[in-house]
Structures are given as structure tokens and as C-alpha cells.
Design an enzyme around this catalytic site. Sequence first.
Site, short mmCIF file in Angstrom:
data_model
loop_
_atom_site.label_atom_id
_atom_site.label_comp_id
_atom_site.label_asym_id
_atom_site.label_seq_id
_atom_site.Cartn_x
_atom_site.Cartn_y
_atom_site.Cartn_z
N GLU A 174 0.96 -1.61 -0.21
CA GLU A 174 -0.13 -0.31 0.14
C GLU A 174 1.25 1.25 0.01
OE1 GLU A 174 -1.94 -0.53 3.24
OE2 GLU A 174 -1.24 0.43 4.90
N SER A 175 2.45 0.85 -0.28
CA SER A 175 2.94 2.53 0.80
C SER A 175 3.25 2.77 -1.16
CB SER A 175 4.68 1.84 0.88
OG SER A 175 5.00 0.53 0.37
#
Lengths: 258, 285
Positions: free
Chosen positions: A53-54
Amino acid sequence: MSGADFTPNEMMTIAASRALKNEDVCFVGIGAPSAACNIARLTHAPDITLIYESGTIGTAPDVLPLSIGDGELCDTALTTVPVPEMFRYWLQGGRITIGFLGAAQLDRFGNINTTVVGDYDHPKVRLPGGGGAPEIASSSQEVFITLAQSKRSMVEKIDFYTSFGHGEGGDHRQRLGIDTKGPTLLITDMAIWKPDPETKEFTVVSLHPGVTRDHVQETCGWTVLFADDVEETPPPSALELATLRDLKARTEKAHKGA
Amino acid sequence: MVRFLPLSEAVAENLNDGDSVAFEGFTHLIPTAAAHEAIRQEFSDLTLIRMTPDVVYDQMVGMGMAKKLVFSYAGNPGVGLLRRLRDAVENGFPRPVEVEEHSHAAMANAYEAGAAGLPCAVFRGYRGAELARVNPNIRRIACPFTGEELAAVPALRPDVSFIHAQKADLKGNVLIEGIVGVQKEAALAARRAVVTVEEVVDDFDDLHPNLCILPHWTVSAISVVPGGAHPSYTHGYYARDNAAYLEWDGIAADRDAFRAWMEEHVLQAVPEDFARRVETLRADR
């Protein structure tokens, strides 16, 4: 589990890795899912796209990241995009085939709590919260869940619906207008579970080598359903086990720091 | 117009008691030095906004500076829970903290809406999720064209956003690379943006044409603080201090150990100390 030369945790990670395909685009949760996804990549699914998700797309870390934003993920990724783009174009846009989640608390319908133990306004334990999970659970084409079994984590009723699975079961997702499949697979350190086609209740379809039905029930907070035809999970192959142990050893060394 | 300032002045001029403030950074580029400066200057009643409040927000909450938290994941990534934050939420120590909790998708969309000058963000989210029950800022809106029910949250417009970046040029343009997170959005959504950087270079002339750049006229102040993201990392400069994140779990578990640690490493420290903290981590690159 006498005579076995692998741990239940290793069996869990390897069983979970087998569920992933080379063509999958997988949104990876940190912890147990991350290990499983990378074992898949290092064994039978070398071209799997792993997304954290980064914003890292197509990442291939040499060691498991401690966080979802370790530099290793960016260094080895095909590309790294901003976080709003990650959630809008890639997750909400329907590009993710598998959302792979862990859970602090799980119920029989694959609903997940990572928010609080106890009442929301006066919690007994304040957990970290949902992060990306609420939308991973609803926007991924399907969801795999992995966790080690215990009566604390697999409960009759979760304290908070952080991420919606099959709700009260049956067609609850459709009734809320959620058009994705939701949880289709649960991999624990004891067994592989799939939702019943009608009720959507997780049902044991395969026991890991040496595990009995009593073991599964003793470590689960609800009354466990077993499929008519329960299989035995094939044990880890030498390659799977060596790959996992190498990865864990590299990871431990890296995280101890300079 | 941007000004290059010592960190103490950049913080003093741009932060006020009672402000809503984002110290943004998504694991990478966390503006720790700026947060520590705010702690030293003893600001109070802050509304702290951040998607992933980790160790620095644990420190600010533990020092009693926050009246409210707006967040989507309050954990020590890969390690566990935030123990000072838990003490505040569970026991009201050292003061009770109001919580406005979202998902990552909601916060990311809300920053983007703030940067885009919109009053709210609309997205497909929170379906079946219970946060919508406990957070009145999560509402539903029908698409006027298809009728689809979507989630809406207010745009995030911090009074001030602090971010850390790789470098500025002499004019004060700012370059961010690696995991860029939500910092560009946080900076453009805020009324004032303050940036700490690893170094200043003459210009960005020979770099890739599509890099993530904040033009100098979008930034209020820049402070040069080498190592200023530690124990987070700066891509291309030094690695994440994973051992420090693991150690924090023990420090934050005890109120007295926490105070003693803060006294030594924050209250009695200066921004220049950060360069020393990343020395051994540079060798890793």
C-alpha cells in the site's frame, strides 16, 4: 505432529503461498501475508505482481519488509506511485485480483477486526486500526486471509467490523451493493478453509499433515464445520521449506540492523 | 515566498497552539526532526493529522500536545501497537485524546481533495465497514449519473503540513523521490508547508523530467536537517533504522522510561544530532 520436520507456522505460510498464481496481482498485507506472497514469487509464481500500500507495484524484495514502506520494496519495484493513486487507480479501479490480509480477530464469515477489543469509545485494547484493509476487503476481486489459530483470534463474535467479509453470511455482500467475491480462502496453521457456497461460513476443506479435527476445534472459538470430504494438505516440499527458511534467515539478519 | 530558515525558526513561525497539523510521511521520509522541534517548543492543543501516526505521534501524544488525532493506522509498523497513544485513548493519560478514525483510502482521497480545492472527497469505500457508524465525518452520497452510493469524507486542509524531502535547490524548489506517499498532497492541501531536506544543491537541471517536485512558491519554509527523518529513512541517503522501531516498543511501554528517553533524546537534543544518528545507516546504502 510427531515426526514432522516443519513447524505449523511454516506449513501455514507455504499452504498460503500455493494459493497464489503467476498471473495474480496481489495487494499484500504486512506480516504473514507478506511471507506467503514472497514464497509464491520465489517458487512457483515468479511473475506474480506484488503490491504494497505504500505504492510499490511489482516489488521483489530480497528480505521481508518490516513495514509496508521499507526502502527494499521501492528499490526492487517496477514502479512506485503516490498513495492516493494506489488506492484510487489500482485498488478502487479493480486491478487487484487478490487482497491478502491478516487479522487480529476473525469470525466464521471472514469479517475482520483490527480496530479495538471491547467497546469502541472505551476500548480494553486499542489496536492499530484498519489502514488499507476496509477497501482491500471490498475492492479486491477476492480476498485471502491467513492467521495462526487461537480462541482469542478466531471468535464467535468480533468486537468491531473493521473489514467486511461475508457479514452475516449468505448474500449479505450483494445486499450492501458489494460486487466483489470477498473472502474465498482462509489459511491457518492447522487447515485450509473455504466458504460454504450458500451460507458463506468458513468450512475446513483440508487438514495440514498430523492435524486432527480436535486440534482445529480446540483452537477455534466457534463450532467448526468440516467439508464432507476433508483432504490432507501436501507437506512442504524441500524447495518450499528451504526457500522459506532462507528468506526468514536473510530477513532476521537484515532487521537486526548495522 | 519560501525562506531558508533554521529549524527552530521555521517551526516557531509556522506552527501555533491549537493548529491542525500534519507531519506526513508514509514510513519513508517521516519528518521526525520537525516533530521533535515542535515538542521542544511545547506546542499544545494540536489536532494531529496523519495516515500512519507512528513513533513521532506516539511521542507527541505521550507529551500531552494533542487534543485530537485524525488517522487511519495507529501502529508501529511491523512491530505492534503504539503504547503512549494507547495510554491516552484507554486511560486518558497524560490527557484524553479525541479520535477521528478513517481508512487509508479515505485519508488519501481527503488529502487529494484538499490539494484540489474541493470541499470533500468521494470514493467507493467503507462498504460494510463499522467506522462509518462511529465517525460522523463518514457519509454516503449518491452518484448523480448512476445512482451508485459512494462514501464521502471532508477534505483535509491542515493549517500547516511538515514533510521531509531529499533536496532543495537554491531557489527553494523541493525534490521528493522513492516512496512519495501522500506528502505532495499534504503540502498542497495545507495553508502553510514546511520542508526539511537532507541537502541543498545548485539546481535540478539535469534530472529526470517527471520527478516529484514542489515548486518553491508552494513552500513556506525550508530547513536543512541531514538525517532529519531518522528512525525513518531517506531513499538514496540512509536506511530505515528498524532496530530503533523495535526498541521503541520497550521504551514506550513504561511512562517513566518514556519521559527519561524524551528528556535525553528530544528535549536536551538539537536538530544537528540527527546527522550523527544516521551515520552507520549510510554505510548500508
